[in-house]
Design an enzyme around this catalytic site. Structure first.
Site, mmCIF file in Angstrom:
data_model
loop_
_atom_site.group_PDB
_atom_site.id
_atom_site.type_symbol
_atom_site.label_atom_id
_atom_site.label_comp_id
_atom_site.label_asym_id
_atom_site.label_seq_id
_atom_site.Cartn_x
_atom_site.Cartn_y
_atom_site.Cartn_z
ATOM 1 N N CYS A 126 0.819 -1.229 0.000
ATOM 2 C CA CYS A 126 0.000 0.000 0.000
ATOM 3 C C CYS A 126 0.846 1.271 0.000
ATOM 4 O O CYS A 126 0.315 2.365 -0.193
ATOM 5 C CB CYS A 126 -0.948 -0.003 1.189
ATOM 6 S SG CYS A 126 -1.898 -1.508 1.279
ATOM 7 N N HIS A 250 -2.854 6.773 3.038
ATOM 8 C CA HIS A 250 -3.331 5.503 2.485
ATOM 9 C C HIS A 250 -4.694 5.208 3.088
ATOM 10 O O HIS A 250 -4.898 5.332 4.301
ATOM 11 C CB HIS A 250 -2.333 4.387 2.803
ATOM 12 C CG HIS A 250 -2.893 3.022 2.560
ATOM 13 N ND1 HIS A 250 -3.552 2.704 1.386
ATOM 14 C CD2 HIS A 250 -2.923 1.895 3.326
ATOM 15 C CE1 HIS A 250 -3.950 1.451 1.446
ATOM 16 N NE2 HIS A 250 -3.589 0.938 2.614
ATOM 17 N N ASN A 280 -10.137 -0.371 0.916
ATOM 18 C CA ASN A 280 -8.678 -0.311 0.801
ATOM 19 C C ASN A 280 -8.269 -0.865 -0.570
ATOM 20 O O ASN A 280 -8.428 -2.052 -0.823
ATOM 21 C CB ASN A 280 -8.060 -1.138 1.939
ATOM 22 C CG ASN A 280 -6.540 -1.201 1.879
ATOM 23 O OD1 ASN A 280 -5.930 -0.819 0.888
ATOM 24 N ND2 ASN A 280 -5.925 -1.698 2.931
HETATM 25 N N1 ACO Z 1 -18.088 -8.361 11.494
HETATM 26 C C1 ACO Z 1 -18.477 -8.449 12.777
HETATM 27 N N2 ACO Z 1 -17.614 -8.737 13.783
HETATM 28 C C2 ACO Z 1 -16.318 -8.929 13.451
HETATM 29 C C3 ACO Z 1 -15.856 -8.857 12.129
HETATM 30 C C4 ACO Z 1 -16.804 -8.580 11.126
HETATM 31 N N3 ACO Z 1 -16.472 -8.490 9.812
HETATM 32 N N4 ACO Z 1 -14.531 -9.099 12.109
HETATM 33 C C5 ACO Z 1 -14.156 -9.311 13.386
HETATM 34 N N5 ACO Z 1 -15.239 -9.198 14.205
HETATM 35 C C6 ACO Z 1 -15.296 -9.329 15.661
HETATM 36 C C7 ACO Z 1 -14.101 -10.062 16.219
HETATM 37 O O1 ACO Z 1 -14.319 -11.465 16.160
HETATM 38 C C8 ACO Z 1 -14.056 -9.545 17.627
HETATM 39 O O2 ACO Z 1 -15.038 -10.224 18.405
HETATM 40 P P1 ACO Z 1 -14.696 -10.666 19.923
HETATM 41 O O3 ACO Z 1 -14.428 -9.367 20.647
HETATM 42 O O4 ACO Z 1 -15.925 -11.373 20.326
HETATM 43 O O5 ACO Z 1 -13.483 -11.530 19.803
HETATM 44 C C9 ACO Z 1 -14.540 -8.092 17.489
HETATM 45 O O6 ACO Z 1 -15.231 -8.035 16.239
HETATM 46 C C10 ACO Z 1 -13.434 -7.071 17.494
HETATM 47 O O7 ACO Z 1 -12.401 -7.481 16.597
HETATM 48 P P2 ACO Z 1 -11.058 -6.682 16.480
HETATM 49 O O8 ACO Z 1 -10.124 -7.446 15.583
HETATM 50 O O9 ACO Z 1 -10.594 -6.289 17.829
HETATM 51 O O10 ACO Z 1 -11.547 -5.364 15.712
HETATM 52 P P3 ACO Z 1 -10.739 -4.076 15.437
HETATM 53 O O11 ACO Z 1 -11.362 -2.934 16.110
HETATM 54 O O12 ACO Z 1 -9.253 -4.289 15.613
HETATM 55 O O13 ACO Z 1 -10.990 -3.854 13.874
HETATM 56 C C11 ACO Z 1 -9.853 -4.114 11.785
HETATM 57 C C12 ACO Z 1 -10.556 -4.829 12.940
HETATM 58 C C13 ACO Z 1 -10.857 -3.178 11.150
HETATM 59 C C14 ACO Z 1 -9.401 -5.170 10.792
HETATM 60 C C15 ACO Z 1 -8.657 -3.293 12.316
HETATM 61 O O14 ACO Z 1 -7.854 -4.087 13.152
HETATM 62 C C16 ACO Z 1 -7.802 -2.741 11.193
HETATM 63 O O15 ACO Z 1 -8.251 -1.943 10.396
HETATM 64 N N6 ACO Z 1 -6.514 -3.107 11.142
HETATM 65 C C17 ACO Z 1 -5.618 -2.611 10.112
HETATM 66 C C18 ACO Z 1 -5.867 -3.332 8.843
HETATM 67 C C19 ACO Z 1 -5.156 -2.725 7.682
HETATM 68 O O16 ACO Z 1 -4.974 -1.531 7.606
HETATM 69 N N7 ACO Z 1 -4.761 -3.574 6.726
HETATM 70 C C20 ACO Z 1 -4.226 -3.129 5.503
HETATM 71 C C21 ACO Z 1 -2.768 -2.888 5.556
HETATM 72 S S1 ACO Z 1 -2.221 -2.211 4.078
HETATM 73 C C22 ACO Z 1 -1.866 -3.400 2.900
HETATM 74 O O17 ACO Z 1 -0.725 -3.644 2.618
HETATM 75 C C23 ACO Z 1 -3.004 -4.158 2.215
#
Ligand code: ACO
Length: 327
Positions: A126, A250, A280
């Site tokens: 990215c 990004h 993304n």
């Molecule tokens: N729908 C509903 N619930 C979900 C989902 C979903 N799609 N996905 C996960 N959950 C649940 C989890 O199971 C968890 O439940 P629990 O508390 O009972 O265990 C709860 O939601 C919270 O999950 P978290 O992983 O703590 O959620 P978080 O607030 O961290 O958000 C996210 C997740 C959006 C993926 C975040 O961590 C993020 O954006 N990280 C960065 C990702 C990123 O930028 N990636 C790209 C990098 S760039 C590249 O090179 C492609």
């Protein structure tokens, strides 16, 4: 040494729009959860189970969805710049989701566009487009006249559609810029590139497999490296964050984008954001957001722009750019 300026931009998105609600057919999720956790409402999709026309198993001539999006965006950028393909000294295709493994995707894209000067792929995930902009600046400083820089992705082809914790994030698209040499200092005022390869396991895709991501750890590290890189670029450009007219991060997650802006002291109304509509799109996200801001009339001649990306690797890159209006 010559400087450089952007003389034209272009974008391309697949027609198929997938709303959050449609993802509930694939895994247990909700529109509200996705909006609150990421800011994403829709994404454009060219491959995977939700595509209207799934990709054929083989790509004739090497031009699959990534290549086709790249050609469309590249053609529009060339037209906006008024530069013919024969005047391009190098085509840089930034992608982490090429149509074929060999040859470089840029070969088929250059053939479709009529570019003969030189072509290569750049994979810095990215951070790709920002890496590419710095690379283009160096080449233009060394005597090249025009570089066609394209970020294009079909992330939906490498998305793990059984993983609800990552699949909702990704979309497809392309953004392109013609970067041209100008006498004098030009528009690239400061830059910073970085990588920490010990963090490969945070986000990776093996051959033939889907994306694996440790979301929370990516989030935490992304904020830190993006802020540090932006600060380094601002220092190198000898400007301060309050002088930045437009911040183009990004487009990974609205919470990451807003946290970074706040830590840098940039009001979020000075941030470019297309994540709600595109999700993304990796290498394409920064040019899509920049082109969107330009189209919306948010930039005037002389405005300072801060571009900052991070990605799998983990890579990061930032640029301070003086916007130069084109006719
Ligand atoms: N729908 C509903 N619930 C979900 C989902 C979903 N799609 N996905 C996960 N959950 C649940 C989890 O199971 C968890 O439940 P629990 O508390 O009972 O265990 C709860 O939601 C919270 O999950 P978290 O992983 O703590 O959620 P978080 O607030 O961290 O958000 C996210 C997740 C959006 C993926 C975040 O961590 C993020 O954006 N990280 C960065 C990702 C990123 O930028 N990636 C790209 C990098 S760039 C590249 O090179 C492609």
């Amino acid at each position: 040494m010559n400087g450089c300026t952007i003389t034209g931009m272009g974008t391309a998105l697949p027609d198929r729009v997938v709303r959050n609600e449609e993802l509930t057919a694939l895994f247990d999720t909700s529109d509200q959860w996705i909006r609150e956790r990421s800011g994403i409402v829709t994404r454009r999709v060219a491959a995977g189970p939700l595509a209207t026309e799934p990709l054929p198993p083989h790509v004739p001539g090497g031009l699959g969805t990534t290549g086709r999006l790249a050609v469309e965006a590249g053609r529009r950028a060339l037209s906006a710049a008024g530069v013919t393909p024969d005047r391009i000294d190098l085509l840089i295709l930034c992608t982490t989701s090429p149509d074929q493994q060999v040859p470089a995707n840029s070969a088929a894209v250059s053939a479709a566009l009529g570019v003969r000067g030189g072509a290569m792929d750049l994979n810095a995930a990215c951070a790709g487009f920002t890496y590419g902009l710095v690379t283009a600046g160096g080449l233009l400083g060394a005597g090249a006249r025009h570089v066609l820089l394209i970020g294009a992705e079909t992330l939906t082809r490498i998305t793990d559609w059984s993983d609800r914790s990552s699949a909702f994030l990704f979309g497809d698209g392309a953004g392109a810029a013609v970067v041209s040499s100008v006498p004098g200092e030009g528009c690239l005022l400061g830059w910073d590139l970085g990588v920490d390869g010990s963090l490969v396991d945070l986000l990776y895709t093996d051959h033939g497999a889907g994306m694996v991501m440790k979301g929370q750890e990516v989030f935490r590290r992304a904020v830190r490296v993006t802020v540090d890189s932006a600060v380094a670029s601002l220092e190198r450009a000898k400007v301060t964050a309050d002088q930045i007219a437009l911040f183009v991060p990004h487009q990974a997650n609205i919470r990451i984008m807003e946290t970074v802006a706040t830590k840098l002291g940039i009001p979020t109304d000075r941030m470019a954001s297309v994540i709600a509509e595109t999700g993304n799109t990796s290498s394409a996200s920064i040019p899509l957001a920049l082109a969107g801001a330009v189209a919306a009339g948010r930039l005037s001649d002389g405005d300072l722009v801060l571009l900052a990306g991070f990605g799998a690797g983990m890579t990061w890159a930032s640029v301070v750019w003086r916007w130069q209006a084109t006719d």
